[in-house]
Design a protein around this motif. Structure first.
Motif, PDB file in Angstrom:
ATOM      1  N   THR A 137     -86.447  71.075 -53.105  1.00 28.93           N
ATOM      2  CA  THR A 137     -86.282  72.159 -52.146  1.00 28.93           C
ATOM      3  C   THR A 137     -86.972  71.768 -50.840  1.00 28.93           C
ATOM      4  OG1 THR A 137     -88.290  73.282 -52.904  1.00 28.93           O
ATOM      5  CG2 THR A 137     -86.213  73.948 -53.930  1.00 28.93           C
ATOM      6  N   SER A 194     -84.188  79.557 -54.812  1.00 34.26           N
ATOM      7  CA  SER A 194     -83.999  79.261 -56.231  1.00 34.26           C
ATOM      8  C   SER A 194     -82.510  79.366 -56.545  1.00 34.26           C
ATOM      9  CB  SER A 194     -84.810  80.221 -57.112  1.00 34.26           C
ATOM     10  OG  SER A 194     -84.387  81.558 -56.913  1.00 34.26           O
ATOM     11  N   GLY A 211     -81.899  72.023 -58.574  1.00 30.12           N
ATOM     12  CA  GLY A 211     -83.028  72.850 -58.162  1.00 30.12           C
ATOM     13  C   GLY A 211     -84.338  72.087 -58.109  1.00 30.12           C
TER      14      GLY A 211
END
Length: 127
Positions: free
Chosen positions: A58, A71, A55
């Motif tokens: 992005t 997310s 994560g």
């Protein structure tokens, strides 16, 4: 059996929000980068967003930057796409895709980078 199942689509008025979910089953999500894609009738497929394994990385299409947020919750084996300030031009079938990778920061907006995909969920933005 590896599966990706999208949910959360629907009909919404312009300016409102939706949250799409991409639930993984049959594999450990931790090792996979995830992308969201969309395609509207008569238009080309578009990479919407992607997220790396942890994560930490992005990316977003210019058309959704500042409005969409990706997310992931690896413990829940789910990736989310929060879509705010929706516009009629966001109307499309949205699907998620996954690729197993050893590269922690991999985050691709190209559909050919991915090995698996879900069936998709319809998002319609209309008054």
């Amino acid at each position: 059996q590896l599966q990706l199942v999208e949910s959360g689509g629907g009909l919404v008025q312009p300016g409102r929000s939706l949250r799409l979910s991409c639930a993984a089953s049959g594999f450990t999500l931790d090792y996979y980068a995830i992308g969201w894609f969309r395609q509207a009738p008569g238009k080309e497929r578009e990479g919407v967003s992607c997220i790396s394994r942890s994560g930490g990385t992005t990316d977003y299409a210019d058309s959704v930057k500042g409005r969409f947020t990706i997310s992931r919750d690896n413990a829940k084996k789910t990736v989310y796409l929060q879509m705010n300030s929706l516009k009629p031009e966001d109307t499309a079938v949205y699907w998620c895709a996954a690729v197993r990778t050893t590269v922690q920061a991999l985050c691709s907006m190209t559909a050919f980078s991915y090995s698996y995909r879900g069936q998709g969920t319809q998002v319609t933005v209309s008054s």
